[in-house]
Design a protein around this motif. Sequence first.
Motif, mmCIF file in Angstrom:
data_model
loop_
_atom_site.group_PDB
_atom_site.id
_atom_site.type_symbol
_atom_site.label_atom_id
_atom_site.label_comp_id
_atom_site.label_asym_id
_atom_site.label_seq_id
_atom_site.Cartn_x
_atom_site.Cartn_y
_atom_site.Cartn_z
ATOM 1 N N PRO A 1 38.989 98.374 -43.403
ATOM 2 C CA PRO A 1 37.778 98.660 -42.640
ATOM 3 C C PRO A 1 37.784 100.036 -41.979
ATOM 4 C CG PRO A 1 38.521 96.428 -42.211
ATOM 5 C CD PRO A 1 39.596 97.089 -43.010
ATOM 6 N N GLU A 2 38.983 100.469 -41.504
ATOM 7 C CA GLU A 2 39.016 101.730 -40.773
ATOM 8 C C GLU A 2 38.730 102.941 -41.668
ATOM 9 O OE1 GLU A 2 43.321 100.517 -41.688
ATOM 10 O OE2 GLU A 2 41.494 99.569 -40.928
ATOM 11 N N LEU A 3 38.880 102.780 -43.011
ATOM 12 C CA LEU A 3 38.643 103.898 -43.910
ATOM 13 C C LEU A 3 37.173 104.275 -44.005
ATOM 14 C CD1 LEU A 3 41.006 103.161 -46.957
ATOM 15 C CD2 LEU A 3 41.318 104.866 -45.158
ATOM 16 N N VAL A 4 36.276 103.325 -43.787
ATOM 17 C CA VAL A 4 34.850 103.582 -44.030
ATOM 18 C C VAL A 4 34.037 103.649 -42.739
ATOM 19 C CG1 VAL A 4 34.944 102.536 -46.314
ATOM 20 C CG2 VAL A 4 34.419 101.106 -44.333
ATOM 21 N N VAL A 5 34.701 103.547 -41.595
ATOM 22 C CA VAL A 5 33.974 103.586 -40.324
ATOM 23 C C VAL A 5 33.233 104.917 -40.164
ATOM 24 C CG1 VAL A 5 34.226 103.602 -37.820
ATOM 25 C CG2 VAL A 5 35.501 101.956 -39.184
ATOM 26 N N GLY A 6 31.927 104.862 -39.885
ATOM 27 C CA GLY A 6 31.126 106.058 -39.637
ATOM 28 C C GLY A 6 30.731 106.835 -40.867
ATOM 29 N N LYS A 7 31.146 106.397 -42.051
ATOM 30 C CA LYS A 7 30.830 107.129 -43.289
ATOM 31 C C LYS A 7 29.535 106.593 -43.904
ATOM 32 C CE LYS A 7 35.721 108.026 -44.329
ATOM 33 N NZ LYS A 7 35.756 109.447 -44.059
ATOM 34 N N GLN A 8 28.783 107.500 -44.537
ATOM 35 C CA GLN A 8 27.513 107.166 -45.160
ATOM 36 C C GLN A 8 27.614 107.345 -46.676
ATOM 37 O OE1 GLN A 8 24.570 106.104 -43.372
ATOM 38 N NE2 GLN A 8 26.197 105.826 -41.842
ATOM 39 N N ALA A 9 26.771 106.634 -47.393
ATOM 40 C CA ALA A 9 26.730 106.741 -48.851
ATOM 41 C C ALA A 9 25.329 107.138 -49.294
ATOM 42 C CB ALA A 9 27.118 105.412 -49.485
ATOM 43 N N PRO A 10 25.208 107.946 -50.342
ATOM 44 C CA PRO A 10 23.883 108.321 -50.869
ATOM 45 C C PRO A 10 23.284 107.150 -51.645
ATOM 46 C CG PRO A 10 25.605 109.231 -52.251
ATOM 47 C CD PRO A 10 26.307 108.591 -51.097
ATOM 48 N N PRO A 11 22.014 107.216 -51.966
ATOM 49 C CA PRO A 11 21.406 106.139 -52.762
ATOM 50 C C PRO A 11 21.946 106.153 -54.188
ATOM 51 C CG PRO A 11 19.864 107.946 -52.481
ATOM 52 C CD PRO A 11 21.034 108.271 -51.611
ATOM 53 N N LEU A 12 21.890 104.981 -54.825
ATOM 54 C CA LEU A 12 22.325 104.864 -56.210
ATOM 55 C C LEU A 12 21.338 103.966 -56.944
ATOM 56 C CD1 LEU A 12 24.539 105.392 -58.384
ATOM 57 C CD2 LEU A 12 25.574 103.227 -57.668
ATOM 58 N N THR A 13 20.661 104.527 -57.928
ATOM 59 C CA THR A 13 19.711 103.755 -58.728
ATOM 60 C C THR A 13 19.904 104.094 -60.198
ATOM 61 O OG1 THR A 13 18.019 105.482 -58.506
ATOM 62 C CG2 THR A 13 17.979 103.676 -56.900
ATOM 63 N N GLY A 14 19.426 103.207 -61.056
ATOM 64 C CA GLY A 14 19.517 103.424 -62.490
ATOM 65 C C GLY A 14 20.781 102.847 -63.085
ATOM 66 N N ARG A 15 21.018 103.127 -64.359
ATOM 67 C CA ARG A 15 22.164 102.580 -65.072
ATOM 68 C C ARG A 15 23.320 103.577 -65.052
ATOM 69 N NH1 ARG A 15 20.635 98.073 -67.960
ATOM 70 N NH2 ARG A 15 22.607 98.130 -69.103
#
Length: 848
Positions: free
Chosen positions: A56-70
Motif C-alpha cells: 500500500p505504501e508504494l502507491v500512496v498519493g500517486k495518480q494514474a492516467p486514463p486507459l481506454t481501448g484494447r
Amino acid sequence: MLLRCALALQIGLLFALPQIAAARAPAAPYTIAAGPLRLALVLFARQSGVQILFAPELVVGKQAPPLTGRHTIDEALTRILAGSGLSARKLDSGAILIVPASPAAPPLVSAHDESPDGVRPQGLESPRPDILVTAFKYPTLLAQSAADLTVIGAQLQRQRGIDGLATLAQATPSLNIAQNNSAASRLTLRGVYGRGEPTVGVYYGDSPVSGPSGTTFDPGGIALDLELVDLARIEILRGPQGTLYGASSMGGTLRFLFNTPDATGASGEVRGGASITRHGSPGHHLSAMVNLPLASDTLALRAVAYDRTTGGYIDHPRFALANQGGTERQGARLALVWTPRPDLDLKISYFHQETRSNGAQFFDDRDGARTNDLAVRTPNANTLNLANAALDWRSDWGTLTALATFYRWKVLRQSDFSDVLAGLVDNPASCLRHAGLGQGASCTQTQWEAYRAFVSTRLPAILYQPMWVTSANGEVRFHSEALARTSLTLGLFAETRRDRVDSITARADAASGLLVRPLDITGARAIWTGLNQTALFGEASYDLSPRVRLTAGLRLFHYGKTARGDIFTPNLITGTADIAPGRFSTRESGSNLKLQATWRPSPDLVAYLQMADGFRPGGVNITPSLSEENRSYAADSLRSYEVGLRLGLPRAGIELQGALYHIGWSDMIYNASSPNSAFVYNTNIGSIVIDGAEANAHWQASDELTLALSASWTDARVARDQERAGTLGQLFAGDRVPMIPRLAASFGLAYERRLTSGTRLWGRLDAVASSGFASQFNTLQSSYARTPARASLDLAVGVERSGWDLSLSLRNALDTHRPDQVLATSLGARQVFAPRPRTLGLELGVAF
C-alpha cells in the motif's frame, strides 16, 4: 487395477505430447478513468483477469492516467505506471508484482528470468517477497501477511520427501500429529489438542474435509491424508481462524494447494522412485501428470495418477509375519479450468484415493524392538471420492467466488478387542447379563463358569468398524479492494454432513489372526449422526495511514447435531444393550470475533497485534449405561491474544518471523471411558490455558548456502482443579495437556551450486528435535504413558536441469528408534509408534 491402468495411460500420453510454447496474451479492452493509482491497478486486475500485488505504501498519493481501448498487458501496465517511479514484475505464479522501478529492468521482468541458467533455487522454506498465498481467501504476498504463516513450496516439498501428513509433521516442528491404533491421525497446532471435531482445519484445494465420527463422535481423530503429488504449495496458518474458516480451525488451518490446469500449453511430468528401509521391506512410488489445453487460452484439463507403496518394518512373530504395517496408496485427480472471459473462470476438480495397510503400525516395546504381539491382525482401508467446483467472477468492485464441495469417505477400521473382553471375564454385571438376571441379583458358581466359558469362545476378538461420512458444503463470498482505503470480505457458508458407523465385535481366527468369515458376531450396533451448520462471516480492513491498518472480523454461526443408535446383536459382555433408545440432538448459535492492528513502517517490516476467537460444535453421546448428565456435551471455544512480526534484512540476507500468544480455552472437549473401559464418550472438562512462542529465521549466507531455524515453545495446562467422571478422574491445576511437546525445533542447511548452464547441484541437511510429553493429564490415569525426547536427521542430494531431476535421500540417517509417540491402554498394554528406520531413497523426475 483401474488406477494402475490410468497411470500407465497417462505415462503413454506424456511421451506423445508436443512441446507447445505458451501463447502470448491477446489484447484486451480497458475502461479506466484517471484517478488514484491504487484504484487504477485494482480495476486493471479486474478487467484483465491478472492478479496484481503491491504494498500500500508504494502507491500512496500517486495518480494514474486514463486507459481506454484494447491493449496487451505489457502496454496497459506501461501506461498506467507512467511517471509513477514503479515497474511491474511477473511472478512464477502468473501474478504481477508492482515494485520500485529499476533502470536495468525491462517491462514485466519475470522472477524466473533472474536466474541466468533458467533454474530458480528455492532453498529452505524461502521467505522471498514474491511468494503468493491465498490463506486469507484472496491473493496476497507472504512478506506482507500479518499472520503466523508458513509456506512450503513444491520444490522444498519434494526435497524433504513430504508425501503426506506424517512426513509433513516430521518437517514442521509446530505441527503435531497424534496417531492411534487404527492408522489414523489427529493434527494439533499451538497445543490445541482435544477430542471431537477437528482442532485444525484441513483443506485440499478449496475443500474442507472432516473425518467420520465413529462410535466416539471423534471426526478429528481421522485426518484425511491425500498423496501430495503435483502440489503447488502448502500453507500452514497457525492460531485460531474462527472468522474466515469457522469451526475446526481453533488451533490453525492447513491448506494443500495443487497446480491448476494451464490453457497456454501442453505439458507433463513422470516421477518415480524406490526406497530401502533397514529392518523393513522396500517401497516404491510412481506418478504421472499431463496438462492438456482443450481450447487456446480458455479451456484446459490436468490429470494426475499415482501409486505409492510404503514398506512395513514391524514383525508379528505370533503369526510368523515380518515387516507388517506397510501401506499402499493409489489415486487420481482431474481438474478442469474454463475461462470464457478475462473476468470469469470456472474450476472443477475430482479426487479419488484408496489407501490400505496390512497391519497395526505400532508395537509393544516390552516384547522387543519393533515386535507386535497382538492376538489378531488388523488391516485397515479407506476410500475417498471428492468433487469440487469454484466459480470466480471479477468486476470493477471486487471478486465474487462461489464454491461447492461434495465428498464421500469410507473408512474400514479394525482394532484388537481381545483385551477388553478378557478384562471383563470377572465382571459381575457382565455375568448377570449372560445369565439373564436383573440388577441386585448375583451369579451362582455354575453361572460364573458358564459365563467365563462363553467369554473364552469369543476370543480372540476384533472390533470391526466400517464407517462412512458424506458432506455437501459450499461457500459464497465477495472480496473487494476497490474502495480507497478499505478492503472488505463478506461470505456465507453452509454444510450438511452425515455419518454412519457399524460397530461389530467379532471373533478372529486364532491361527491366522484375521476375522472369521462369515462374521462370527459377539455384538453389533450402528450409530447415525448428522451435522448441519451455517455461518455468515466478514472481515474489513481500513488503512488508518499508509503504515497502519486496522482489521475487524465477525462470524455468526448456528449448528445442529443429531445422533441415534440401533442394537442388532447385544454384546452381553460389554453391555451394548444398555444404550438409551431414541434420537438425540443439540444445537447452538454463537459468534467469533477478530480484531487486528498492523504496522508496516517499511516494505521489510510487518508487526501486528491480534485478538481472535475459535470454536468447535458440541454434540451427543450414544454410549451404553451413560447418565443423562453425560448424554450431551457443549461446544468449546477459545480466545487468543497474539503479537507477531516479519522482519527482512535484505543486505544481510536475513528473514525473521516470530509470534507470542496466550490462549484461554473454555469447556475443552475431551474423552472419558466407561467404568468397564469398553466405551469412550466425550465430555467438557473445563478451562485450559496455553502460552507459547514461535520463531523462524532464514539466512541466505551466500549465493550457494542457506540456513533456516524454526522453534516453538508451547505451555498448555489445566487452569484449575477439576473433578471428572469416568476414568478421566481428577485433574489438577498445572497438569499438562496430553500429546503436546513443550519444545520443538528444526534446523536446515541447503547448498546449491550451478554446474553448467541450466544444471545445478543441491544438497540438504535437516534436523528435527522435540521434548517429551505424556499421553494423559497425570499419572493417576490408568492409561498414562510418557514419550521421551527425540531427534532425527535427514540428508538429501540431487541434481536438477530443465526437464529432469534426480535425487538421493537418507531419511532418519542416524537410525534412531526413540518413539514418536507412546500410548497405553487402561488394561496395561503399550502402543509404541516409532520413526521409520533408516531409509535410502532414489527418485527421478522427467518433465515434458
